[in-house]
Each structure stands twice: as structure tokens, then as C-alpha cells.
Design an enzyme around this catalytic site. Structure first.
Site, PDB file in Angstrom:
ATOM      1  N   GLU A   1       0.831  -1.213   0.000  1.00  0.00           N
ATOM      2  CA  GLU A   1       0.000   0.000   0.000  1.00  0.00           C
ATOM      3  C   GLU A   1       0.862   1.259   0.000  1.00  0.00           C
ATOM      4  O   GLU A   1       0.580   2.237  -0.708  1.00  0.00           O
ATOM      5  CB  GLU A   1      -0.916   0.010   1.229  1.00  0.00           C
ATOM      6  CG  GLU A   1      -1.811  -1.212   1.360  1.00  0.00           C
ATOM      7  CD  GLU A   1      -1.220  -2.248   2.290  1.00  0.00           C
ATOM      8  OE1 GLU A   1      -0.055  -2.657   2.053  1.00  0.00           O
ATOM      9  OE2 GLU A   1      -1.903  -2.668   3.242  1.00  0.00           O
TER      10      GLU A   1
ATOM     11  N   CYS B   1      -2.618  -2.685   7.513  1.00  0.00           N
ATOM     12  CA  CYS B   1      -2.189  -2.579   8.909  1.00  0.00           C
ATOM     13  C   CYS B   1      -2.399  -1.147   9.374  1.00  0.00           C
ATOM     14  O   CYS B   1      -2.819  -0.266   8.615  1.00  0.00           O
ATOM     15  CB  CYS B   1      -0.723  -2.969   9.040  1.00  0.00           C
ATOM     16  SG  CYS B   1       0.411  -1.794   8.244  1.00  0.00           S
TER      17      CYS B   1
END
Length: 395
Positions: free
Chosen positions: A75, A103
Site C-alpha cells: 500500500e 495494517c
């Protein structure tokens, strides 16, 4: 506040936030390609695609190992590349597709980037910050809210991760080095000068390949026939080993004495995990060992530490004869005798890695005990007094 809505891949229709499901799946397929490329490079297979107005802006894949960068998640790579491509750190109007639930680090970066929407595949029960462990996207106090959609091609994304880690485990097993004997066994040189158990047994299933050391005093009669004398099992305490009973065989010549070093003590193997050393497990090891030797019921002489273990053996029908607990006063030694005993009890433990049993039985830093020749003589007399009127079955 936005919520994560699980989504199964279907043809057509709308997701929970109004986006076409087939469009989500199309971009997730590309994110999976990135994840596979990460796996091929030895990284955990996570891939990401950044999309704006139906056009792919940037891609990213996991690369923390190769880059030595703990922030190099898929990401983050896609967000950085997207910011460069659009000339702005704010990524308004963009949707990020990622194969694994973000996360906390990545979720925070997405909120800072002002993404319109995040779509992920597999949930992450350990570190997921979009609803699995915590939900940063659902914190109402934040000044920007990003819509979240979970479960898009979740099975495919999860299977890729499972296959990767399964392969890693198989590789680790293939490369594992066999445990050296000295990792579990005390070198024999440590026992020079100390009589004690020196036969070995590892067949019982409960041992799991571990080696039990024992002495069998009187196993065969002089004419070669199996000895039928009464069998006495001798159990040392939690800070000793079979050497404790060194004087006893000569004092009970009419008996067959079995003197094991419990696993973790003496010449027996010393597994590293304290949790293994339950009384129930030790009792089962002894029961299977006696059965393998063809021993039926036994009498028992034991250190007070082993009373609980003796109760378990009695419950298994192993003990039929007298049961004699060594009086604590008989174990008291002082002066040079205590120093000699301390050396004997320390011999099996050349380093802390061998001391799991001592820790499990809370046997460290105890007063030194031993069974002197005089104390053994008194103990043998007590045994014979108990045995006389009672009698018991032979092995």
C-alpha cells in the site's frame, strides 16, 4: 462512520458503497498479479493498485526484505508512486485495491492521503486495522473518512498467502538441522566417578524419541532365567537423579530394583520446554516403560517430591507392593558429604539449557540432600519391615 462490509465476488451488482462489484474484482485481479510478483521475489505476497476515474494510477508490492525498509508495504509503495504520478500527496478521488487488509501504518497513510475508498481482499486477524483487530477508518473524531470494502476476491487473496507460508514452512523443515545429541543429553564425561543409571530406553510412544536412562539391578537370575524377585521402583527427588539410591541395591539383595532417571534429570534426555514436565506425562512415561520391560506391579521407594507422581502411578494400577516415602530427616547431609552430593546433583546440568526440569519442578536453590550409606541401611530395614507382613506381586 464507515464500516467494513464483507463481499463475495459476484458478477455485476453494486458493493455496499455503490461501486460496481465487477469493477472491484477487475482491479483486484491486477493487485493479485502484484502480490504474485512479490512472492516470486521472496516477499510476503501482498499487492496493491491505485485507481482514479477508472484509470490505473500506480501499483505496489511488498518489498520490506529487499529494501531493508519496514514501511515498504504494498500500500505504501502504491501511495508513494501515486503521489509522484499525480504531483500531489493528497490522493482525492482515488481508490486503493490491496490483497490484504491494511495494517495500522498503511491505514494511517491512506487517511492522510485522503483516499475516497479502500478495497481489500483477505482479512488479517493479527494486524488488520480495517475491522479485524481495530478499525482506524471508523474513528469518528478523525477529520477525513475513507470508505472501506473488504472481502473482494478474499478467498483467492487468502489462498495466495496460505500457499506462500506453507511453502516457507516446508522449506524450513527441509533445511532444519537435526538436534545434536549434546543439545538434549549431558556428556558422559560429566558423570565420571558417579555410579548410577546407565541403561537407556526410548521405545514408549509417550517419550516421543527421548531417551530414558535407568538402572535395572537384578534383571536376570544367575542361571540366565528372567529374575522373578519382587520389583521395587525407586524415584529420586526433583533435585537429584538415580545416584541417590546407589547404596540401596546391595542392601536389598532379594529384590529387583528399577532406578530411572526421570526425563530431564541425570543421564536421561533433557527437553528444553518446561511445560512438558507435568506429573501426568512423567507418570505415563513410567507406565509405558514398565510395560515395555514386562513389569507388572511394583513396590515403591520414593523421595517426598514424587508423592504426587506416585499417586498417579497408583491410580494406573502400577503400584501393588509397599510404598515407602524417604523421611526428610534421612536426606539431611552436611559438610563434606553435602559438598560431594552437590557435585553429583550438578553433574547432569552443564548449562542452563539443560535445566528445564529443574525449573519446572522448582528444584533450584534447594538445600542439598542425599541418602548416605547409613540412611540407606535404615531405609532398607524399614522396607523389609513393611514388606514382611504385606507381601506383593512379583514383576
Amino acid at each position: 462512520m464507515p464500516m467494513v462490509e464483507p463481499l463475495s465476488q459476484t458478477s455485476g451488482g453494486l458493493s455496499a458503497d455503490g461501486a460496481p462489484q465487477d469493477e472491484d474484482a477487475r482491479w483486484m485481479v491486477l493487485a493479485l498479479d502484484e502480490a504474485r510478483a512479490a512472492a516470486a521475489a521472496g516477499e510476503v505476497p501482498v499487492g496493491a493498485v491505485l485507481v482514479r476515474d477508472g484509470r490505473m494510477v500506480a501499483t505496489g508490492r511488498n518489498a520490506p526484505v529487499a529494501t531493508h525498509d519496514p514501511s515498504a508495504h504494498a500500500e505504501m509503495a502504491a501511495l508513494r508512486a501515486g503521489g509522484q504520478a499525480l504531483g500531489n500527496y493528497r490522493l482525492d478521488g482515488c481508490t486503493l485495491y490491496v490483497t490484504l487488509e491494511p495494517c495500522a501504518m498503511c491505514a494511517g497513510a491512506m487517511l492522510h492521503a485522503r483516499l475516497d475508498r479502500v478495497v481489500f481482499g483477505a482479512a488479517d486477524a493479527r494486524t488488520g486495522a480495517a475491522g479485524s483487530v481495530l478499525d482506524l477508518f471508523g474513528v469518528g473524531q478523525l477529520n477525513h473518512h475513507t470508505a472501506v470494502q473488504g472481502g473482494v476476491m478474499g478467498e483467492e487473496c487468502g489462498a495466495l498467502l496460505q500457499d506462500f507460508f506453507r511453502g516457507r514452512r516446508a522449506q524450513a523443515r527441509a533445511q532444519a538441522q537435526p538436534v545434536r545429541d549434546d543439545a538434549l543429553r549431558t556428556p558422559e564425561a560429566r558423570f565420571v566417578g558417579f555410579d548410577g543409571p546407565h541403561a537407556f530406553f526410548s521405545k514408549p510412544p509417550a517419550l516421543g524419541g527421548l531417551r530414558l536412562a535407568y538402572a535395572d539391578r537384578g534383571d536376570v537370575a544367575g542361571d540366565g532365567r528372567q529374575d522373578r524377585r519382587p520389583v521395587v521402583l525407586c524415584l529420586h527427588g526433583a533435585a537429584q537423579w538415580g545416584y541417590l539410591f546407589r547404596h540401596l541395591p546391595d542392601l536389598l539383595p532379594g529384590h529387583r530394583l528399577l532406578v530411572p532417571d526421570l526425563i530431564g534429570f541425570g543421564r536421561s534426555d533433557k527437553p528444553k520446554k518446561e511445560a512438558l514436565h507435568t506429573r501426568e506425562w512423567h507418570a505415563e512415561v513410567l507406565r509405558q516403560w514398565l510395560a515395555a520391560l514386562g513389569i507388572g506391579e511394583v513396590g515403591l521407594i520414593l523421595h517426598p517430591d514424587m508423592s504426587g507422581l506416585a499417586d498417579l502411578l497408583a491410580g494406573q494400577g502400577v503400584i501393588a507392593g509397599p510404598r515407602l516415602v524417604i523421611p526428610p530427616a534421612a536426606l539431611v547431609v552436611r559438610g563434606a558429604a553435602a559438598e560431594d552430593a552437590a557435585r553429583a546433583w550438578a553433574a547432569p546440568f552443564p548449562d542452563k539449557g539443560h535445566e528445564a526440569a529443574l525449573r519446572a519442578w522448582s528444584a533450584r536453590r534447594r538445600p542439598v540432600q542425599d541418602l548416605s550409606a547409613d540412611a540407606a541401611r535404615a531405609l532398607a530395614a524399614r522396607w523389609q519391615a513393611l514388606e514382611g507382613p504385606m507381601g506383593y506381586s512379583r514383576g
